[in-house]
Structure formats: structure tokens, C-alpha cells
Design a protein around this motif. Structure first.
Motif, short mmCIF file in Angstrom:
data_model
loop_
_atom_site.label_atom_id
_atom_site.label_comp_id
_atom_site.label_asym_id
_atom_site.label_seq_id
_atom_site.Cartn_x
_atom_site.Cartn_y
_atom_site.Cartn_z
N SER A 38 -77.94 -11.75 48.23
CA SER A 38 -77.49 -11.66 49.62
C SER A 38 -77.48 -10.20 50.07
CB SER A 38 -76.08 -12.23 49.74
OG SER A 38 -75.45 -11.82 50.94
N ASP A 39 -77.75 -9.98 51.35
CA ASP A 39 -77.70 -8.62 51.91
C ASP A 39 -76.32 -8.01 51.80
OD1 ASP A 39 -80.35 -8.83 52.55
OD2 ASP A 39 -80.02 -9.34 54.66
N LYS A 40 -75.31 -8.86 51.67
CA LYS A 40 -73.92 -8.38 51.61
C LYS A 40 -73.36 -8.39 50.18
CE LYS A 40 -72.95 -10.02 56.30
NZ LYS A 40 -73.07 -8.66 56.88
N LEU A 41 -74.24 -8.52 49.19
CA LEU A 41 -73.77 -8.64 47.82
C LEU A 41 -72.91 -7.45 47.40
CD1 LEU A 41 -73.79 -10.04 45.04
CD2 LEU A 41 -75.90 -8.80 44.53
N VAL A 42 -73.31 -6.21 47.74
CA VAL A 42 -72.57 -5.04 47.28
C VAL A 42 -71.20 -4.93 47.92
CG1 VAL A 42 -74.61 -3.71 46.64
CG2 VAL A 42 -73.78 -3.62 49.00
N ASP A 43 -70.95 -5.68 48.99
CA ASP A 43 -69.64 -5.67 49.64
C ASP A 43 -68.73 -6.77 49.09
OD1 ASP A 43 -70.44 -3.59 51.39
OD2 ASP A 43 -71.46 -5.05 52.66
N ASP A 44 -69.27 -7.62 48.25
CA ASP A 44 -68.52 -8.74 47.71
C ASP A 44 -67.57 -8.26 46.61
OD1 ASP A 44 -67.84 -11.18 46.16
OD2 ASP A 44 -69.37 -12.13 47.42
N LYS A 45 -66.33 -8.77 46.60
CA LYS A 45 -65.37 -8.40 45.57
C LYS A 45 -65.85 -8.82 44.18
CE LYS A 45 -61.25 -8.44 48.48
NZ LYS A 45 -59.91 -9.04 48.70
N LYS A 46 -66.72 -9.82 44.11
CA LYS A 46 -67.28 -10.27 42.85
C LYS A 46 -68.73 -9.80 42.69
CE LYS A 46 -64.32 -14.36 42.39
NZ LYS A 46 -64.29 -15.83 42.17
N PHE A 47 -69.01 -8.62 43.22
CA PHE A 47 -70.36 -8.06 43.22
C PHE A 47 -71.00 -8.11 41.84
CE2 PHE A 47 -72.36 -3.68 42.52
CZ PHE A 47 -73.65 -4.14 42.66
N VAL A 48 -70.33 -7.54 40.85
CA VAL A 48 -70.94 -7.43 39.52
C VAL A 48 -71.16 -8.81 38.90
CG1 VAL A 48 -70.58 -6.57 37.17
CG2 VAL A 48 -70.03 -5.12 39.12
N GLU A 49 -70.15 -9.67 39.00
CA GLU A 49 -70.26 -11.03 38.44
C GLU A 49 -71.44 -11.78 39.06
OE1 GLU A 49 -67.66 -15.18 38.55
OE2 GLU A 49 -66.63 -13.24 38.79
N LYS A 50 -71.56 -11.71 40.39
CA LYS A 50 -72.64 -12.43 41.08
C LYS A 50 -74.00 -11.78 40.81
CE LYS A 50 -69.79 -14.41 44.77
NZ LYS A 50 -69.57 -14.48 46.24
N ALA A 51 -74.01 -10.45 40.64
CA ALA A 51 -75.28 -9.77 40.37
C ALA A 51 -75.83 -10.17 39.01
CB ALA A 51 -75.07 -8.26 40.44
N TYR A 52 -74.95 -10.26 38.01
CA TYR A 52 -75.39 -10.74 36.69
C TYR A 52 -75.89 -12.18 36.78
CZ TYR A 52 -73.66 -6.89 33.72
OH TYR A 52 -73.46 -5.69 33.10
N LYS A 53 -75.15 -13.00 37.48
CA LYS A 53 -75.47 -14.43 37.55
C LYS A 53 -76.80 -14.68 38.27
CE LYS A 53 -73.48 -18.90 38.86
NZ LYS A 53 -72.30 -19.58 39.47
N GLY A 54 -77.07 -13.87 39.29
CA GLY A 54 -78.25 -14.12 40.12
C GLY A 54 -79.46 -13.27 39.77
N GLY A 55 -79.35 -12.44 38.72
CA GLY A 55 -80.48 -11.58 38.37
C GLY A 55 -80.28 -10.90 37.04
N VAL A 56 -80.77 -9.68 36.93
CA VAL A 56 -80.68 -8.92 35.68
C VAL A 56 -80.15 -7.52 35.98
CG1 VAL A 56 -82.54 -10.20 34.55
CG2 VAL A 56 -83.08 -8.13 35.87
N PRO A 57 -79.46 -6.92 35.01
CA PRO A 57 -79.00 -5.54 35.19
C PRO A 57 -80.10 -4.55 34.83
CG PRO A 57 -78.26 -6.34 33.07
CD PRO A 57 -79.00 -7.49 33.74
N MET A 58 -79.80 -3.28 35.04
CA MET A 58 -80.73 -2.23 34.63
C MET A 58 -81.15 -2.43 33.18
SD MET A 58 -78.04 0.99 34.29
CE MET A 58 -77.20 0.73 35.85
N GLY A 59 -82.45 -2.20 32.94
CA GLY A 59 -83.00 -2.40 31.60
C GLY A 59 -83.60 -3.76 31.38
N GLY A 60 -83.51 -4.65 32.38
CA GLY A 60 -83.97 -6.02 32.20
C GLY A 60 -85.31 -6.31 32.86
#
Length: 445
Positions: free
Chosen positions: A276-298
Motif C-alpha cells: 500500500s502507498d500508506k504502508l510506511v505510515d501504518d503502526k504495523k509497518f514492519v509486520e505487514k512489510a514482512y508479510k507482504g514481501g521481503v526485507p533487505m537482502g532478499g
């Protein structure tokens, strides 16, 4: 054994983590191939494999693989590639033969990360390799043949950014990436203290450069290089569940790391297909980012049929003892169908009310540094920057590598602090002000 004992004595899980490690100081024909070898356990190897045993990295890998077979998990990290005379990321093996799939797989398995900056300069890129990058000349005075008194070296395969781009080219051509590195940083100082802060710089080589007078007079030198050319140390950040030897080791092994030029900047970098365009503003940003994609290095997951381009979420927080943040950039590297490598830099979020000019370039953030007093004001820039960005030039037929770079507002270099303390002019050989930075490990498509 003394080093192993010291590492174990001072290890305090959750508070202060040490790793058993040593340096393989290979330098064939003045071509720096140094690697740092790290172990996961609290025993370490019976003996290290040194450059006296062999200067060939393939032989180092054989040692690493043998230690792994004995239960001693390990990895090696290439460092100071900027003075490798194009050897560190050469497109051939030690025997001069072309890189094949097996060689590439061994490289990736044994060396999951690469050092991007240390006191002998940065190894990200060079102005000659990245002419459109206005930040490419940062701490770049150490491009020479190591130990040869300042002779200019070859640079075409000495820098990390080009290696990352060449890596995706190899992925396309031979089905494996020999340069699939996460990003770390370090000091390579020859003293037991960290020298990462410009305002608290104490030199990196003991009596050779331990005082401002020696550093600025030109009297101190290391391997023929004036002490004033050395930079402050870099710092590695690792995203890990806890501060323990095993988790820090595993975090580096999976490339969930970032390197900084010294400040304690924090960086998050995620990639996916439908953030989502508003992902970084979400209080669960990190949790949702992991769930919907990959972190650095992936690696990005397979492209869904409905997707048009990958989306990246990036977040950066400043060091409270350093300058505010200027901007966050995403740097893309790719190979086209003709076999040519390319790189492009995108400014994805920035501070203050600036707008790109007609040439597409973002204006400088400004400079508040008073050189005479080595002071500055954090009246420009932001404490925190974040954005969700979608690649506007995506071609699904091309392998690509994406990394994030965070740039600070200008602050005084350590040599300017020294000059102000002594009441003299800063040395002309290096910039009086610098823009510190952080680099996140890449994400691959």
C-alpha cells in the motif's frame, strides 16, 4: 587461542556480542583481496587459514567448506575492494578462466556480505564509474595500489555497486550470481577502539596518527599514505530478533544488514508486489512489510500475474548525534538483452520543500557548517524519512538489483574538527564538510 578466549570472555548475550573472527590478508601482486572470516560458535577453528597458506580465494573457500563439514559454521566478508586494483570483483577466477556457475555458487555461499566503507575509503562506487551520481566522490582518496605509495589503480571491477550490477548479468548468463552481497561496514583500524565519530576521531593506527597535530602535519603516514586521508570508521547494522552471537551471525548470513559511514542511522528496506502507498505510515509497518514481501537482502517473490512492477518501502531515522537527513535514494542495477549493464539513481523521498529541477535533479539540501568553528545547525533536513516507491522503468524480462542509500545533511569532517581545535585551516586534500550516509543491503528481482 588468546583471541578466541578474549571473544568468549567478553561476550554478554543480549548486551554485548562478540564473534570469533580473523583476517585473511591476501595481497597477490599488490592487489588487495582481504577477507574477514567469522565463525558462529564459541569454539572456532583449530587454526586459521592465512594468506601464507594461499592467496587464492578459491582455497579460502575450500577451508571454509571444510570447517563447515566439521560443524564450524562460518562466512567471509571481502573488504577494502576500492584498493584491489580491479581484482576483488574480477570477471574471472584466480586462474584467469571465466566465472562459471559452480564458482559463482561457491562465492555466494561463502561470502554473503561485502564491506562498503572503512577508514581507507568507501567501496560503493567511483565518479568515473558513476558519472551521473553527484554523491559518488565521497571519501574516495584511497584508490591506489595498496602499499605502492599512491600509484593509481584500475577501478573497473573494484567497487560494490558495479559488482552488484554485474552479478545480475551473471545470473542471466550462467544461472548464478557470484556477487550477491549484503552490505556491511567496518573500521579496519589497527587499534582496539572504534573511530566512527567525526567529532571524536582519535586516529586508527596508534602512535602513527594519535593526535591532531600529527594527523594534520603530514608527519604521520601508513604504508606511504598521509594520515589525513584516512576517514572515520563505518558501522554495521543488523536486523535480528535478539543481540546474541547466533542471531547476529544469522542476520549477516541472510543479508538483513546495512552499513553506515559512521553515524548510527537506522534503515529499513522492504520489497514486494502490492504494498500500500500508506504502508510506511501504518503502526504495523514492519509486520505487514514482512508479510507482504521481503526485507533487505532478499529475493522478490515470483511476480503475480496482476502486478506491473515491484514496490519498495523504505524508512530511515537519523542519528541523534549527527546531521539531519537530506534524502533517501533507491539505486537500480540491471542488464539489458544485449548484455550491457546499467545503473540509475532515484530520489524517492527528501527533506524540506524542494522540487526537482528541469534536469530532474533534486537541489542540494544546503550547508550550515561553520568551517572555522567546526559547528553546524540542524535547521535543514529531517529527523526521519520514509516512502513507498514503485519502479517506473520496470521491465519484467530483465534481472535487476535494488538498494537504498540514505544521505545526511552536511557536517564537518574529522579533519575540520582537528583544524578548528588547533586554530588552523582545514587540509585542502580532503573536503571540509561531508554528507554521511547509510547503505541498505539489496533486494533482487
Amino acid at each position: 587461542q588468546k583471541q578466541i578466549d578474549a571473544a568468549n570472555k567478553h561476550y554478554e548475550p543480549g548486551k554485548f556480542t562478540t564473534l570469533i573472527a580473523y583476517e585473511w590478508s591476501s595481497q597477490p601482486n599488490s592487489k588487495n583481496l582481504h577477507h574477514n572470516v567469522f565463525f558462529r560458535d564459541d569454539t572456532g577453528p583449530e587454526r586459521p587459514f592465512s594468506s601464507f597458506d594461499s592467496v587464492r580465494r578459491e582455497d579460502l573457500w575450500t577451508y571454509q567448506e571444510y570447517q563447515r563439514s566439521l560443524g564450524y559454521e562460518n562466512f567471509s566478508i571481502p573488504h577494502n575492494s576500492n584498493v584491489s586494483n580491479s581484482a576483488m570483483f574480477a570477471l574471472h577466477t584466480s586462474d584467469g578462466t571465466p566465472i562459471d556457475k559452480r564458482w559463482a555458487e561457491r562465492s555466494a555461499r561463502n561470502s554473503p556480505a561485502v564491506e562498503i566503507i572503512q577508514i581507507k575509503g568507501q567501496s560503493e562506487t567511483h565518479p568515473a564509474l558513476s558519472p551521473n551520481d553527484e554523491f559518488a566522490s565521497f571519501e574516495d582518496k584511497f584508490v591506489h595500489l595498496l602499499g605502492s605509495g599512491g600509484v593509481q589503480s584500475l577501478i573497473d571491477t573494484s567497487f560494490v555497486r558495479q559488482a552488484l550490477t554485474n552479478g545480475v548479468g551473471f545470473q542471466e548468463m550462467i544461472g548464478a550470481n557470484p556477487f550477491k552481497y549484503g552490505i556491511v561496514a567496518g573500521s579496519d583500524s589497527h587499534v582496539s577502539s572504534s573511530v566512527n565519530e567525526e567529532f571524536n576521531y582519535t586516529g586508527g593506527h596508534g602512535n602513527i596518527d594519535h593526535s591532531p597535530e600529527i594527523r594534520l602535519s603530514g608527519a604521520g603516514s601508513v604504508a606511504g599514505e598521509p594520515a589525513g586521508l584516512f576517514g572515520s570508521a563505518g558501522v554495521t547494522g543488523v536486523w535480528a530478533p535478539e543481540n546474541t552471537r547466533e542471531e547476529i551471525f544469522d542476520g549477516i548470513a541472510r543479508k538483513e544488514t546495512f552499513g553506515t559511514s559512521g553515524p548510527m542511522i537506522r534503515v529499513r528496506f522492504f520489497g514486494g508486489w502490492d504494498y500500500s502507498d500508506k504502508l510506511v505510515d501504518d503502526k504495523k509497518f514492519v509486520e505487514k512489510a514482512y508479510k507482504g514481501g521481503v526485507p533487505m537482502g532478499g529475493d522478490l517473490p515470483p511476480m503475480p500475474k496482476r502486478a506491473k512492477a515491484p514496490t519498495f518501502a523504505v524508512w530511515a531515522l537519523k542519528d541523534p548525534d549527527s546531521g539531519n537527513l537530506d534524502r533517501v535514494q533507491i539505486i537500480k542495477g540491471w542488464y539489458d538483452q544485449r548484455g550491457y549493464g546499467f545503473q540509475k539513481i532515484y530520489d524517492v523521498v527528501w527533506s524540506d520543500d524542494r522540487e526537482p529541477g528541469e534536469n530532474g535533479k533534486l537541489p542540494p539540501v544546503g550547508n550550515t557548517v561553520d568551517i572555522n568553528t567546526a559547528t553546524y545547525s540542524n535547521s535543514i533536513g529531517d529527523n526521519e524519512l520514509s516512502a513507498v516507491w514503485t519502479d517506473p522503468d520496470f521491465d519484467p524480462s530483465q534481472h535487476a538489483v535494488y538498494s537504498a542509500r540514505v544521505i545526511e545533511s552536511p557536517t564537518p569532517r574529522w579533519s575540520t574538527y582537528d583544524a578548528a581545535l588547533l586554530g588552523v585551516e582545514p587540509p585542502a586534500e580532503v573536503p571540509a564538510t561531508i554528507q554521511e550516509r547509510a547503505w541498505a543491503s539489496p533486494i533482487w528481482y
